[in-house]
Design a protein around this motif. Sequence first.
Motif, PDB file in Angstrom:
ATOM      1  N   VAL A   7       0.832  -1.206   0.000  1.00  0.00           N
ATOM      2  CA  VAL A   7       0.000   0.000   0.000  1.00  0.00           C
ATOM      3  C   VAL A   7       0.869   1.259   0.000  1.00  0.00           C
ATOM      4  CG1 VAL A   7      -1.597   1.354   1.418  1.00  0.00           C
ATOM      5  CG2 VAL A   7      -2.039  -1.073   1.009  1.00  0.00           C
ATOM      6  N   LEU A   8       1.945   1.239   0.763  1.00  0.00           N
ATOM      7  CA  LEU A   8       2.847   2.395   0.796  1.00  0.00           C
ATOM      8  C   LEU A   8       3.434   2.657  -0.586  1.00  0.00           C
ATOM      9  CD1 LEU A   8       4.304   4.572   2.436  1.00  0.00           C
ATOM     10  CD2 LEU A   8       6.090   2.894   2.936  1.00  0.00           C
ATOM     11  N   ASP A   9       3.908   1.602  -1.246  1.00  0.00           N
ATOM     12  CA  ASP A   9       4.457   1.754  -2.600  1.00  0.00           C
ATOM     13  C   ASP A   9       3.384   2.245  -3.574  1.00  0.00           C
ATOM     14  OD1 ASP A   9       6.972   1.006  -1.859  1.00  0.00           O
ATOM     15  OD2 ASP A   9       6.811  -1.063  -2.563  1.00  0.00           O
ATOM     16  N   LEU A  10       2.169   1.728  -3.430  1.00  0.00           N
ATOM     17  CA  LEU A  10       1.079   2.138  -4.316  1.00  0.00           C
ATOM     18  C   LEU A  10       0.818   3.632  -4.210  1.00  0.00           C
ATOM     19  CD1 LEU A  10      -1.290   1.469  -6.235  1.00  0.00           C
ATOM     20  CD2 LEU A  10      -2.674   1.025  -4.191  1.00  0.00           C
ATOM     21  N   ARG A  11       0.734   4.132  -2.981  1.00  0.00           N
ATOM     22  CA  ARG A  11       0.470   5.564  -2.800  1.00  0.00           C
ATOM     23  C   ARG A  11       1.609   6.416  -3.357  1.00  0.00           C
ATOM     24  NH1 ARG A  11       1.976   9.372   0.585  1.00  0.00           N
ATOM     25  NH2 ARG A  11       3.039   7.937   2.011  1.00  0.00           N
ATOM     26  N   GLU A  12       2.833   5.980  -3.128  1.00  0.00           N
ATOM     27  CA  GLU A  12       3.979   6.766  -3.599  1.00  0.00           C
ATOM     28  C   GLU A  12       4.053   6.791  -5.125  1.00  0.00           C
ATOM     29  OE1 GLU A  12       7.322   5.055  -1.610  1.00  0.00           O
ATOM     30  OE2 GLU A  12       6.959   6.154   0.267  1.00  0.00           O
ATOM     31  N   PHE A  13       3.764   5.661  -5.768  1.00  0.00           N
ATOM     32  CA  PHE A  13       3.785   5.650  -7.237  1.00  0.00           C
ATOM     33  C   PHE A  13       2.629   6.464  -7.814  1.00  0.00           C
ATOM     34  CE2 PHE A  13       6.353   1.594  -6.928  1.00  0.00           C
ATOM     35  CZ  PHE A  13       7.507   2.179  -7.434  1.00  0.00           C
ATOM     36  N   ALA A  14       1.465   6.391  -7.185  1.00  0.00           N
ATOM     37  CA  ALA A  14       0.327   7.194  -7.645  1.00  0.00           C
ATOM     38  C   ALA A  14       0.665   8.676  -7.553  1.00  0.00           C
ATOM     39  CB  ALA A  14      -0.906   6.875  -6.811  1.00  0.00           C
ATOM     40  N   ASP A  15       1.355   9.064  -6.480  1.00  0.00           N
ATOM     41  CA  ASP A  15       1.758  10.460  -6.305  1.00  0.00           C
ATOM     42  C   ASP A  15       2.751  10.866  -7.389  1.00  0.00           C
ATOM     43  OD1 ASP A  15       1.747  12.929  -4.981  1.00  0.00           O
ATOM     44  OD2 ASP A  15       3.530  12.405  -3.818  1.00  0.00           O
ATOM     45  N   SER A  16       3.700   9.988  -7.696  1.00  0.00           N
ATOM     46  CA  SER A  16       4.698  10.280  -8.735  1.00  0.00           C
ATOM     47  C   SER A  16       4.032  10.455 -10.105  1.00  0.00           C
ATOM     48  CB  SER A  16       5.743   9.163  -8.799  1.00  0.00           C
ATOM     49  OG  SER A  16       6.455   9.056  -7.600  1.00  0.00           O
ATOM     50  N   VAL A  17       3.086   9.567 -10.415  1.00  0.00           N
ATOM     51  CA  VAL A  17       2.388   9.658 -11.705  1.00  0.00           C
ATOM     52  C   VAL A  17       1.573  10.940 -11.781  1.00  0.00           C
ATOM     53  CG1 VAL A  17       0.656   8.580 -13.193  1.00  0.00           C
ATOM     54  CG2 VAL A  17       2.318   7.164 -12.002  1.00  0.00           C
ATOM     55  N   ASP A  18       0.914  11.279 -10.674  1.00  0.00           N
ATOM     56  CA  ASP A  18       0.121  12.511 -10.653  1.00  0.00           C
ATOM     57  C   ASP A  18       0.990  13.743 -10.909  1.00  0.00           C
ATOM     58  OD1 ASP A  18      -2.582  12.072 -10.452  1.00  0.00           O
ATOM     59  OD2 ASP A  18      -2.575  11.826  -8.284  1.00  0.00           O
ATOM     60  N   LYS A  19       2.147  13.778 -10.272  1.00  0.00           N
ATOM     61  CA  LYS A  19       3.047  14.921 -10.454  1.00  0.00           C
ATOM     62  C   LYS A  19       3.516  15.008 -11.905  1.00  0.00           C
ATOM     63  CE  LYS A  19       4.761  15.116  -5.696  1.00  0.00           C
ATOM     64  NZ  LYS A  19       5.900  14.859  -4.782  1.00  0.00           N
ATOM     65  N   GLU A  20       3.817  13.846 -12.500  1.00  0.00           N
ATOM     66  CA  GLU A  20       4.264  13.821 -13.892  1.00  0.00           C
ATOM     67  C   GLU A  20       3.144  14.269 -14.828  1.00  0.00           C
ATOM     68  OE1 GLU A  20       6.584  13.282 -17.284  1.00  0.00           O
ATOM     69  OE2 GLU A  20       7.114  13.460 -15.161  1.00  0.00           O
ATOM     70  N   MET A  21       1.930  13.793 -14.585  1.00  0.00           N
ATOM     71  CA  MET A  21       0.783  14.162 -15.423  1.00  0.00           C
ATOM     72  C   MET A  21       0.452  15.641 -15.271  1.00  0.00           C
ATOM     73  SD  MET A  21      -1.632  10.788 -14.878  1.00  0.00           S
ATOM     74  CE  MET A  21      -2.993  11.423 -15.840  1.00  0.00           C
ATOM     75  N   SER A  22       0.587  16.148 -14.050  1.00  0.00           N
ATOM     76  CA  SER A  22       0.326  17.568 -13.809  1.00  0.00           C
ATOM     77  C   SER A  22       1.360  18.432 -14.509  1.00  0.00           C
ATOM     78  CB  SER A  22       0.330  17.838 -12.302  1.00  0.00           C
ATOM     79  OG  SER A  22       0.141  19.201 -12.032  1.00  0.00           O
ATOM     80  N   ARG A  23       2.612  17.960 -14.483  1.00  0.00           N
ATOM     81  CA  ARG A  23       3.699  18.730 -15.116  1.00  0.00           C
ATOM     82  C   ARG A  23       3.522  18.807 -16.625  1.00  0.00           C
ATOM     83  NH1 ARG A  23       8.454  17.816 -17.527  1.00  0.00           N
ATOM     84  NH2 ARG A  23       8.193  15.545 -17.372  1.00  0.00           N
ATOM     85  N   THR A  24       3.046  17.708 -17.209  1.00  0.00           N
ATOM     86  CA  THR A  24       2.900  17.650 -18.675  1.00  0.00           C
ATOM     87  C   THR A  24       1.496  18.032 -19.142  1.00  0.00           C
ATOM     88  OG1 THR A  24       2.374  15.289 -18.541  1.00  0.00           O
ATOM     89  CG2 THR A  24       4.688  15.887 -18.873  1.00  0.00           C
ATOM     90  N   GLY A  25       0.589  18.243 -18.182  1.00  0.00           N
ATOM     91  CA  GLY A  25      -0.777  18.640 -18.530  1.00  0.00           C
ATOM     92  C   GLY A  25      -1.575  17.540 -19.199  1.00  0.00           C
TER      93      GLY A  25
END
Length: 394
Positions: free
Chosen positions: A107-125
């Motif tokens: 679960v910890l890894d899942l949350r951290e990867f979801a956060d990383s993907v969100d940041k990447e998607m936000s950065r690229t729009g």
Amino acid sequence: NYQCYLQVSTTLQDDDSSVFACLLSFHDPHIGNPKLQLKSADVICRRFLESPYDEMVAAHLRGCWALSIDDFKEVYVCQVLTVQAFVKAFQSQKDDNWGLPLMFKLVLDLREFADSVDKEMSRTGRGKRGEMLEKAADTIMSCFRVCGSDGRSAIGVSKKWGMLFLVNQLFKIYFRIGKLHLCKPLIRAIESSTIKDQFTLAQRVTYKYYVGRKAMFDSDFVMAEEYLSFAYSNCHSKCKRNLRMILIYLIPVKMLLGRLPTLELLHTHNLNQFADIVRAVRTGDVQLLNKALIKNETFYIQTGVYLILEKLRAITHRTLFKRVGHILGTHQIPLQAFLEALKSQGIDDIDMDETECIVAGLIFNGNIRGYISHQHKKLVVSKVNAFPPIAAAS
């Protein structure tokens, strides 16, 4: 390679899943082994492992491959599959909480990867803010339902021991994506639990921190102080970053309840952004309060305490007006005296009507005991305790 699969198979037969948890953790060194970075490992996993453990390991190895090529979205997808396979196995374990250490890692890894993907998607729009985190929360909720529904097992082997960890992970997501209303049923589940005071202290500190913050945003400042104070008092003294995070919310709450922090405390935890606020509230300097709110506006907004600090304006007015009342030494105080006091601090864009509104608000909120004689333009205050303690008014 074969030795690794045999190790996994052997580990599954042990009573402690901590070793298995490390073998499926992205914080373990094995993820850097090229031999374990497999785009497809379904066949070999089925050869050595039973279902659904073969699905878990195959998804993890594909995740290692995706991580090696920096495809975080694919890593996230693989981690979702790993957690979903884990839930199948966890549900099948009756009267057993063997899988809790493994669940914590996944679960910890899942949350951290979801956060990383969100940041990447936000950065690229390329996506909505918090989209992946919200989906991750749905997956984590499937684990929570398994833990929360385990009401028949003996307490020593109950899956309920995983509830608070999952709640804390969900809190981190909901606060990040701004959906605090989703915290309410989680809080209710924990508060009604018979083991709520038996979880690890670290988990309880995190829980109290988030519930305290939510209480603050709900304007329940007494509850906010209680929970945040628990978090601060029980947080490890070496966790300077965590102590500072707690104080960012505890300090405004305590000020609203009439307890001001020392400047030494602010300096120790690098929170000098509150120093002028404290001076303004203590001395009744409305102009200094305004300047402090403007100077550190970005910090206050980013941490979510700006609107809370705005509430200190009333307390600052109360302190100023109390000083005026003491100077005049009468229980019939001309409103003009309050107006002049505000103008003496450089607040020129104010008139008698606005001053009267400020005083009326202080009376309504219990900061002043008295009434306004509109005809005579005076504030008539009680001869006993005209300006009650801030804590009493709060």
